[in-house]
Design a protein around this motif. Structure first.
Motif, PDB file in Angstrom:
ATOM      1  N   ASN A   1       0.826  -1.202   0.000  1.00 49.12           N
ATOM      2  CA  ASN A   1       0.000   0.000   0.000  1.00 49.12           C
ATOM      3  C   ASN A   1       0.864   1.257   0.000  1.00 49.12           C
ATOM      4  N   LYS A   2       1.977   1.239   0.765  1.00 47.87           N
ATOM      5  CA  LYS A   2       2.871   2.389   0.809  1.00 47.87           C
ATOM      6  C   LYS A   2       3.476   2.653  -0.565  1.00 47.87           C
ATOM      7  N   PHE A   3       3.866   1.551  -1.253  1.00 44.17           N
ATOM      8  CA  PHE A   3       4.463   1.744  -2.576  1.00 44.17           C
ATOM      9  C   PHE A   3       3.441   2.204  -3.605  1.00 44.17           C
ATOM     10  N   GLU A   4       2.231   1.656  -3.553  1.00 40.82           N
ATOM     11  CA  GLU A   4       1.219   2.003  -4.570  1.00 40.82           C
ATOM     12  C   GLU A   4       0.729   3.435  -4.430  1.00 40.82           C
ATOM     13  N   HIS A   5       0.849   4.006  -3.230  1.00 37.78           N
ATOM     14  CA  HIS A   5       0.417   5.379  -3.033  1.00 37.78           C
ATOM     15  C   HIS A   5       1.577   6.373  -3.123  1.00 37.78           C
ATOM     16  N   ASP A   6       2.747   5.854  -3.559  1.00 36.53           N
ATOM     17  CA  ASP A   6       3.909   6.728  -3.718  1.00 36.53           C
ATOM     18  C   ASP A   6       4.229   6.829  -5.195  1.00 36.53           C
ATOM     19  N   THR A   7       4.476   8.001  -5.636  1.00 37.34           N
ATOM     20  CA  THR A   7       4.710   8.215  -7.072  1.00 37.34           C
ATOM     21  C   THR A   7       5.975   7.548  -7.568  1.00 37.34           C
ATOM     22  N   CYS A   8       6.860   7.144  -6.640  1.00 35.12           N
ATOM     23  CA  CYS A   8       8.143   6.595  -7.076  1.00 35.12           C
ATOM     24  C   CYS A   8       7.989   5.273  -7.810  1.00 35.12           C
ATOM     25  N   ILE A   9       6.840   4.622  -7.660  1.00 29.65           N
ATOM     26  CA  ILE A   9       6.678   3.301  -8.277  1.00 29.65           C
ATOM     27  C   ILE A   9       6.686   3.381  -9.792  1.00 29.65           C
ATOM     28  N   ASP A  10       6.281   4.490 -10.329  1.00 31.50           N
ATOM     29  CA  ASP A  10       6.204   4.626 -11.781  1.00 31.50           C
ATOM     30  C   ASP A  10       7.397   5.396 -12.369  1.00 31.50           C
ATOM     31  N   LEU A  11       8.430   5.662 -11.562  1.00 28.97           N
ATOM     32  CA  LEU A  11       9.540   6.480 -12.027  1.00 28.97           C
ATOM     33  C   LEU A  11      10.784   5.645 -12.260  1.00 28.97           C
ATOM     34  N   ASN A  12      11.633   6.151 -13.179  1.00 25.94           N
ATOM     35  CA  ASN A  12      12.999   5.634 -13.277  1.00 25.94           C
ATOM     36  C   ASN A  12      13.839   6.464 -12.315  1.00 25.94           C
ATOM     37  N   LEU A  13      14.316   5.815 -11.267  1.00 21.82           N
ATOM     38  CA  LEU A  13      14.938   6.544 -10.171  1.00 21.82           C
ATOM     39  C   LEU A  13      16.407   6.802 -10.427  1.00 21.82           C
ATOM     40  N   ASN A  14      16.882   7.906  -9.813  1.00 22.46           N
ATOM     41  CA  ASN A  14      18.300   8.238  -9.853  1.00 22.46           C
ATOM     42  C   ASN A  14      18.924   7.813  -8.525  1.00 22.46           C
ATOM     43  N   PRO A  15      19.960   6.974  -8.562  1.00 23.15           N
ATOM     44  CA  PRO A  15      20.558   6.532  -7.285  1.00 23.15           C
ATOM     45  C   PRO A  15      21.004   7.683  -6.402  1.00 23.15           C
ATOM     46  N   ASP A  16      21.375   8.814  -7.017  1.00 22.80           N
ATOM     47  CA  ASP A  16      21.829   9.946  -6.217  1.00 22.80           C
ATOM     48  C   ASP A  16      20.711  10.550  -5.375  1.00 22.80           C
ATOM     49  N   ASN A  17      19.426  10.214  -5.710  1.00 19.81           N
ATOM     50  CA  ASN A  17      18.285  10.765  -4.974  1.00 19.81           C
ATOM     51  C   ASN A  17      17.708   9.746  -3.997  1.00 19.81           C
ATOM     52  N   ALA A  18      18.492   8.780  -3.587  1.00 22.41           N
ATOM     53  CA  ALA A  18      17.984   7.695  -2.745  1.00 22.41           C
ATOM     54  C   ALA A  18      17.427   8.206  -1.421  1.00 22.41           C
ATOM     55  N   GLU A  19      17.969   9.305  -0.902  1.00 24.32           N
ATOM     56  CA  GLU A  19      17.514   9.821   0.396  1.00 24.32           C
ATOM     57  C   GLU A  19      16.035  10.184   0.364  1.00 24.32           C
TER      58      GLU A  19
ATOM     59  N   SER B   1      21.849  -2.111  -4.944  1.00 33.89           N
ATOM     60  CA  SER B   1      22.600  -1.448  -6.007  1.00 33.89           C
ATOM     61  C   SER B   1      21.737  -1.355  -7.250  1.00 33.89           C
ATOM     62  N   THR B   2      22.253  -0.667  -8.247  1.00 32.65           N
ATOM     63  CA  THR B   2      21.601  -0.608  -9.547  1.00 32.65           C
ATOM     64  C   THR B   2      21.487  -2.019 -10.124  1.00 32.65           C
ATOM     65  N   PRO B   3      20.603  -2.241 -11.135  1.00 32.02           N
ATOM     66  CA  PRO B   3      20.365  -3.611 -11.627  1.00 32.02           C
ATOM     67  C   PRO B   3      21.635  -4.354 -11.999  1.00 32.02           C
ATOM     68  N   VAL B   4      22.433  -3.743 -12.866  1.00 31.90           N
ATOM     69  CA  VAL B   4      23.763  -4.285 -13.132  1.00 31.90           C
ATOM     70  C   VAL B   4      24.691  -3.561 -12.160  1.00 31.90           C
ATOM     71  N   PRO B   5      25.227  -4.276 -11.167  1.00 34.84           N
ATOM     72  CA  PRO B   5      25.924  -3.600 -10.056  1.00 34.84           C
ATOM     73  C   PRO B   5      26.961  -2.595 -10.529  1.00 34.84           C
ATOM     74  N   GLU B   6      26.650  -1.333 -10.249  1.00 35.52           N
ATOM     75  CA  GLU B   6      27.565  -0.238 -10.572  1.00 35.52           C
ATOM     76  C   GLU B   6      27.634   0.734  -9.410  1.00 35.52           C
ATOM     77  N   LYS B   7      26.443   1.112  -8.898  1.00 31.04           N
ATOM     78  CA  LYS B   7      26.385   2.044  -7.783  1.00 31.04           C
ATOM     79  C   LYS B   7      25.535   1.456  -6.660  1.00 31.04           C
ATOM     80  N   ILE B   8      26.059   1.532  -5.456  1.00 30.04           N
ATOM     81  CA  ILE B   8      25.295   1.152  -4.266  1.00 30.04           C
ATOM     82  C   ILE B   8      24.657   2.426  -3.720  1.00 30.04           C
ATOM     83  N   PHE B   9      23.313   2.370  -3.519  1.00 24.55           N
ATOM     84  CA  PHE B   9      22.619   3.584  -3.105  1.00 24.55           C
ATOM     85  C   PHE B   9      21.963   3.444  -1.733  1.00 24.55           C
ATOM     86  N   PHE B  10      21.967   2.238  -1.159  1.00 24.07           N
ATOM     87  CA  PHE B  10      21.367   2.040   0.159  1.00 24.07           C
ATOM     88  C   PHE B  10      22.112   0.889   0.814  1.00 24.07           C
TER      89      PHE B  10
END
Length: 797
Positions: free
Chosen positions: A51-69, A97-106
């Protein structure tokens, strides 16, 4: 938890070329599936997270690892679902990390701290450079593609082994980095080509295959969405054990290096930089321990004993006593009291060691050696240390036993090579005969006799290098020594006469003068015995009496008794020099033949046997029956005959070059017996050597034994002469073949242009012998030995 971005590999440009984006959609799809199948209270938590994910706009976005916060709450919910609740993030190495491990964001606090502290010092244990790292990343990607779309299992696991040197302990630590790809979706642009396992199986197991897969499945046709879950596990102890296992099967390193690598792994297992290890296999000769080998170089006790000159008898006594009653011994400190009780500890304390322990190592219930634990500090809790390395003990036992087996094998090889007739060229035949014997024995047939080893239709080659006039040289040396001895006796008696007035002294001087006259002529074995009797019954008792009762005369009398020593005495000096000279010549000849053995065997396998006489004799047998798996041709016989003639010239030049290096100049003669007809040979079990078989073949053996002193017909000149090679033959065809070889070697400046064709005297039962004789050219510098090698041989003998 941390949302700062960590770059896995800053230099990896390949990842930049892959179309991928960070997305939570695959995780949301996973939650929906779990809600449908989960029957416990977890389903309520999954619904809450969904429910938290479905009510958050991030579910439909291509995210930037730099904006993980911005998405920390969502990321912490992912962490809560994917990890056990009882785990402490300060101790658990976990990250996204990103799908193909390049950047760890959390990442957990433990992972972030570790990466920040050690990333620059981390090294992929099985990846040597950037190119290989790129290839591993490609394999990671193609694992996903082949598994998702073709159902093929991954070529390698999605894990990497990393190591780094701990800055505090300076010991290596190893970490396994695993990547979970469950939350990655792959989109395909266009149609996928049809592939079967048979099509791509050749490309699955090597890096070159990746390039071919790129042609069949271009990465531009794929897009990777989602995220990867990375966990890091400390596998230091497991990897240290694996390193020891690898040393057991790694034959590229010598044993000393293998021991050093094993000791490094033991230090890693101990997790204490202050602790050192030593390993010592118990090698034995005739049940007596020996320690003067490379295998023993990793023992601190051996090293210290040599460094501080511990008496060899003391050390061997300590080792022998320990072997009789092996048990763990540990000295937490090396005090004066303990050194008084165990004197061998003194050399360890001199080396700076403060704690020392010995632990017996057993292989199949037999003691294989010891493991040493020592430190330059005092060790208190060694029991905890032993528990850490307990898993390695079976591997240590195997390594020590391997050293014992290798040492025994080397001894056996030397014995087989130097002291027995069995050679690799005929080993196969003995193996067959031995197996047939064992088969019959296994069938419980009593009184089985082993089959005779026979090689039929082999061509013989005989050669002899003899020391010229060796009997005369021995007699001369004996005479010179006896003269020196008698002169010493007379000098001693003359000095005694000045202080001790006995008529018996004059009588002994007179008898010595008589013996000097006899020694100057021809001396027989009976004369030697009589002279020994004179010394033992008259001279020695006389001088011993005055040595005991007249201290002032002891010094002059001792000179006489010193002269009687075979090892150092004046009365054996000439015989010692003669034997040393003869030994150097024979050792040099044998060494030459050992060096050229491979040349002889490489053309066609043959049997090569040397005999020690006053010089060196040898038999060579070559033929189809010795190597049945090879096709024999007469050209191989001709090749080895040419080699024999050339080698005789090399030996002649070799022995000639030794004249200036030996104390008693000796010359050698060289003889070859040419026999064109094949013969049969068999192995005589009673004498442990090959002999000719059959009445006709025995004639070859008879001739061979009689020609060494044969004379040229109508003269008193011996055929064999220094500086020349003599070739004895029956058939003119044999002579024609060797004339071609002589001409060739003459043009090579190996032989002189002084060929003689000679008729030989008749021997008992042998007529029609002829010979070729040719001189050896000494102008070329001998290729076999340089001056330094000759000096080394002289020193060794």
């Amino acid at each position: 938890m941390h949302t700062e971005v960590l770059n896995i590999n800053k230099d990896n440009c390949f990842i930049c070329q892959v179309d991928s984006c960070l997305s939570f959609n695959p995780f949301v799809d996973h939650l929906k599936e779990r809600i449908l199948t989960e029957k416990t209270l977890k389903s309520e938590f999954y619904k809450y997270v969904l429910n938290k994910f479905e009510h958050d706009t991030c579910i439909d976005l291509n995210l930037n690892p730099d904006n993980a916060e911005k998405y920390r709450d969502m990321l912490e919910l992912i962490y809560s679902i994917l990890t056990p609740p009882i785990l402490n993030e300060k101790e658990f190495f976990w990250a996204l990390s990103t799908p193909v491990p390049e950047k760890i964001f959390f990442s957990t606090e433990a992972f972030f701290d570790f990466h920040s502290s050690h990333h620059s010092g981390l090294h992929a244990a099985d990846v040597t450079d950037t190119e290989l790292f790129d290839q591993r990343q490609k394999r990671f990607i193609y694992n996903l593609i082949l598994e998702r779309f073709y159902g093929f299992s991954p070529m390698v696991k999605n894990e990497l082994l990393y190591s780094y040197s701990d800055p505090e302990t300076h010991l290596s630590r190893y970490y396994n980095i695993q990547t979970n790809t469950q939350f990655i979706n792959i989109k395909v642009f266009g149609e996928l080509p049809k592939l079967t396992f048979e099509n791509i199986e050749p490309y699955l197991n090597d890096y070159e295959g990746i390039d071919l897969l790129e042609e069949m499945l271009p990465l531009s046709n794929f897009r990777f969405e989602g995220f990867s879950v990375i966990t890091l596990t400390d596998v230091t102890l497991q990897h240290a054990l694996e390193n020891i296992r690898n040393e057991l099967v790694n034959h590229s390193n010598n044993e000393a290096d293998q021991y050093r690598h094993t000791i490094d792994s033991l230090k890693t297992l101990s997790e204490n930089p202050a602790i050192e290890f030593g390993l010592l296999p118990f090698l034995t000769i005739n049940d007596k321990l020996i320690f003067d080998t490379d295998e023993c170089s990793q023992s601190v006790l051996i090293t210290s004993a040599k460094q501080f000159s511990m008496a060899e008898e003391t050390f061997y006594s300590v080792a022998a006593d320990y072997k009789k009653d092996p048990k763990p011994i540990f000295f937490r400190s090396l005090t004066d009291e303990k050194i008084t009780k165990h004197p061998f500890l003194n050399v360890l304390r001199q080396s700076g060691i403060k704690s020392y322990g010995i632990f017996p190592v057993y292989y199949n219930k037999q003691m294989a050696g010891i493991m040493e634990v020592y430190s330059y500090e005092e060790i208190t809790f060694y029991e905890k240390l032993l528990s850490k390395i307990q898993a390695a003990m079976p591997l240590i036992a195997q390594q020590l036993q391997n050293s014992i087996d290798n040492f025994d094998s080397r001894i056996e090889t030397v014995i087989k090579d130097k002291f027995t007739s069995l050679q690799p060229s005929v080993q196969w035949k003995f193996n067959e005969v031995a197996w047939e014997y064992l088969k019959k024995t296994n069938k419980k047939k009593k009184n089985q006799e082993i089959q005779t080893v026979v090689f039929d239709n082999v061509y013989p080659l005989f050669g002899a290098i003899d020391i010229r006039n060796s009997t005369i040289e021995r007699n001369t040396a004996l005479q010179d020594d006896l003269k020196a001895l008698l002169s010493t006796i007379m000098d001693t008696l003359i000095v005694l006469k000045q202080h001790i007035h006995l008529d018996l002294t004059d009588r002994l001087i007179y008898k010595c003068e008589e013996w000097l006259k006899k020694v100057n002529g021809f001396i027989t074995t009976n004369d030697e015995l009589l002279l020994d009797g004179f010394l033992l019954e008259e001279v020695n008792p006389f001088l011993n009496h005055f040595r005991r009762n007249y201290p002032n005369e002891k010094a002059v009398i001792d000179k006489y008794f010193d002269a009687l020593s075979e090892e150092t005495g004046l009365s054996f000096a000439n015989r010692r020099n003669l034997e040393a000279s003869m030994q150097l010549i024979n050792t040099s000849i044998n060494h030459y033949f050992e060096q050229v053995q491979d040349d002889v065997q490489n053309s066609f396998p043959c049997y090569f046997e040397k005999f020690r006489t006053d010089g060196v004799e040898y038999d060579i047998y070559i033929g189809q029956s010795i190597a049945p798996t090879r096709v024999f041709d007469v050209l191989y016989l001709k090749n080895i005959r040419l080699w024999q003639l050339r080698s005789m010239a090399e030996v002649t030049r070799l022995t000639h070059g030794l004249i200036d290096q030996i104390s008693r100049p000796l010359l050698t003669t060289q003889l070859i017996f040419i026999h064109s007809n094949p013969i049969d040979i068999s192995f005589r079990n009673d004498e442990r050597r090959f002999d000719v078989e059959g009445a006709y073949n025995i004639r070859y053996e008879v001739v061979k034994k009689r020609i060494d002193k044969v004379l040229i017909a109508g003269t008193v000149e011996r055929l064999t002469q220094p500086d020349k090679i003599a070739m004895v033959y029956f058939s003119q065809a044999e002579a024609a073949e060797y004339l071609e070889y002589i001409k060739y070697l003459r043009e090579q400046n190996i032989l002189n242009d002084d060929l003689e064709q000679l008729e030989l005297e008749e021997l008992q039962g042998v007529t029609g012998l002829k010979a070729l004789r040719v001189g050896v050219n000494y102008t070329p510098v001998p290729a076999l030995y340089n001056n330094e090698e000759v000096k080394n041989l002289s020193a060794a003998n």
